[in-house]
Design a protein around this motif. Structure first.
Motif, PDB file in Angstrom:
ATOM      1  N   GLY A 229       0.818  -1.206   0.000  1.00  0.00           N
ATOM      2  CA  GLY A 229       0.000   0.000   0.000  1.00  0.00           C
ATOM      3  C   GLY A 229       0.853   1.258   0.000  1.00  0.00           C
ATOM      4  O   GLY A 229       0.546   2.241  -0.691  1.00  0.00           O
ATOM      5  N   PHE A 230       1.945   1.211   0.763  1.00  0.00           N
ATOM      6  CA  PHE A 230       2.858   2.361   0.814  1.00  0.00           C
ATOM      7  C   PHE A 230       3.520   2.600  -0.538  1.00  0.00           C
ATOM      8  O   PHE A 230       3.558   3.739  -1.035  1.00  0.00           O
ATOM      9  N   THR A 231       4.047   1.542  -1.158  1.00  0.00           N
ATOM     10  CA  THR A 231       4.747   1.714  -2.439  1.00  0.00           C
ATOM     11  C   THR A 231       3.790   2.126  -3.553  1.00  0.00           C
ATOM     12  O   THR A 231       4.170   2.884  -4.454  1.00  0.00           O
ATOM     13  N   ALA A 232       2.542   1.653  -3.489  1.00  0.00           N
ATOM     14  CA  ALA A 232       1.547   2.073  -4.478  1.00  0.00           C
ATOM     15  C   ALA A 232       1.225   3.554  -4.322  1.00  0.00           C
ATOM     16  O   ALA A 232       1.071   4.284  -5.304  1.00  0.00           O
ATOM     17  N   GLY A 233       1.127   4.000  -3.065  1.00  0.00           N
ATOM     18  CA  GLY A 233       0.897   5.423  -2.813  1.00  0.00           C
ATOM     19  C   GLY A 233       2.055   6.276  -3.301  1.00  0.00           C
ATOM     20  O   GLY A 233       1.857   7.358  -3.871  1.00  0.00           O
ATOM     21  N   LEU A 234       3.280   5.790  -3.093  1.00  0.00           N
ATOM     22  CA  LEU A 234       4.463   6.509  -3.570  1.00  0.00           C
ATOM     23  C   LEU A 234       4.457   6.612  -5.094  1.00  0.00           C
ATOM     24  O   LEU A 234       4.767   7.665  -5.664  1.00  0.00           O
ATOM     25  N   ALA A 235       4.080   5.517  -5.762  1.00  0.00           N
ATOM     26  CA  ALA A 235       3.974   5.533  -7.221  1.00  0.00           C
ATOM     27  C   ALA A 235       2.911   6.523  -7.683  1.00  0.00           C
ATOM     28  O   ALA A 235       3.072   7.200  -8.706  1.00  0.00           O
TER      29      ALA A 235
END
Length: 325
Positions: A229-235
């Motif tokens: 979820g964090f990496t998707a938000g960063l993307a």
């Protein structure tokens, strides 16, 4: 002559060949693709184009790292595309409509997407639900949240600080490339040098054995979806900065790119086997193929066909390389 032919066949079936291809096969494939595209289109190897590819793969690469952890633990996360869209919409709401500080807005956005990832992981782990069903359902929920927040209207991003997340440079290196490399290092350390990483590999390899060894399977699985979820938000932040637009229809199909990058990079769908450098090379391969096809004038419709074939071939390759005696 027959003996020589038989020796060659036995070599390709040998453990030494499978070990070599398991470690270096993705690098060999990447090298062949780069050479082939450079020959087919000389402009492909220009520094400007290579930098452009690096910036573009930073978005899918960020998603792929989180997806890698989820698949390694034996799961799947179909929410990443909608998480990306939600992140963009939240930035549009916070930065443009509410005129909040950019860094505070990015922080709040990451907290929300991370929390949604944690919810998916908790549902899967606590109630032993199928990851495909849960994340497919959460995909609809999150995409709907993005549509409700934005009222299905695009918001133009004019904030120069936010745009710098994609357009800015540190020296000669674009900011998205720096973000991707830093994230790759963090993920490598997490997966290979930390207790959580060992637990993720153990749970994906044999969940019952992991439980018997005292591994907290619940929190291990929850953490993989939380990180995803964090990496998707960063993307989503990077993509919003790239497009200068926040809209709820962003990120459609991005989950397949992330899955393809993981599988091409050596992450096994059976779980328990993964490599962060391989995932990075996997997303670079996909980025190079897309870019090369565009440069030689091949229709974008064929890219989906190529991507699907690459996933099938990668899964087949994984079964052959990791085949047990």
């Amino acid at each position: 002559m027959d003996k020589t032919l038989n020796d060659k066949k036995s070599f390709f079936k040998s453990d030494s060949f499978r070990l070599f291809m398991g470690k270096y096969g993705i690098g060999v494939i990447l090298f062949i693709i780069l050479v082939a595209l450079s020959i087919a289109e000389p402009d492909f190897r220009s520094s400007r184009n290579l930098i452009n590819i690096a910036k573009q793969v930073a978005i899918n690469g960020s998603i792929a790292f989180g997806m890698c952890l989820v698949i390694t633990a034996g799961g799947i996360d179909l929410t990443v595309g909608s998480q990306l869209a939600l992140a963009a919409v939240l930035l549009g709401e916070f930065v443009m409509k509410r005129e909040m500080n950019v860094f505070v807005s990015c922080g709040l956005t990451l907290v929300i997407t991370t929390a949604l990832g944690m919810i998916s992981g908790a549902l899967i782990s606590k109630f032993n639900m199928f990851p495909f069903v849960v994340t497919l359902s959460m995909q609809l929920v999150i995409r709907g949240m993005a549509q409700v927040i934005s009222n299905a209207q695009a918001v133009s991003i004019t904030n120069t600080t936010l745009k710098a997340f994609y357009q800015g440079k540190v020296g000669a290196i674009p900011v998205p490339v720096i973000i991707l490399l830093v994230l790759a290092v963090i993920m490598y350390i997490l997966l290979h040098w930390t207790k959580l990483g060992r637990y993720i590999l153990a749970v994906g390899g044999n969940e019952k054995a992991a439980i018997a060894s005292g591994v907290n399977v619940f929190w291990t699985k929850v953490m993989t979806y939380t990180i995803s979820g964090f990496t998707a938000g960063l993307a989503g932040i990077i993509l919003c900065a790239k497009t200068s637009s926040a809209q709820s229809n962003l990120g459609v199909g991005y989950e397949t790119d992330a899955i393809a990058a993981c599988v091409i990079g050596g992450t096994s769908f059976a779980g328990g086997v993964a490599t962060i450098p391989g995932t990075l090379m996997g997303i670079i391969i996909i980025g190079c193929i897309y870019n090369g096809m565009n440069m030689v004038g091949i229709s974008s419709y064929y890219q989906s066909i190529v991507k699907g074939c690459m996933i099938i071939l990668s899964v087949l390759f994984d079964k052959v390389i990791n085949k047990k005696k």
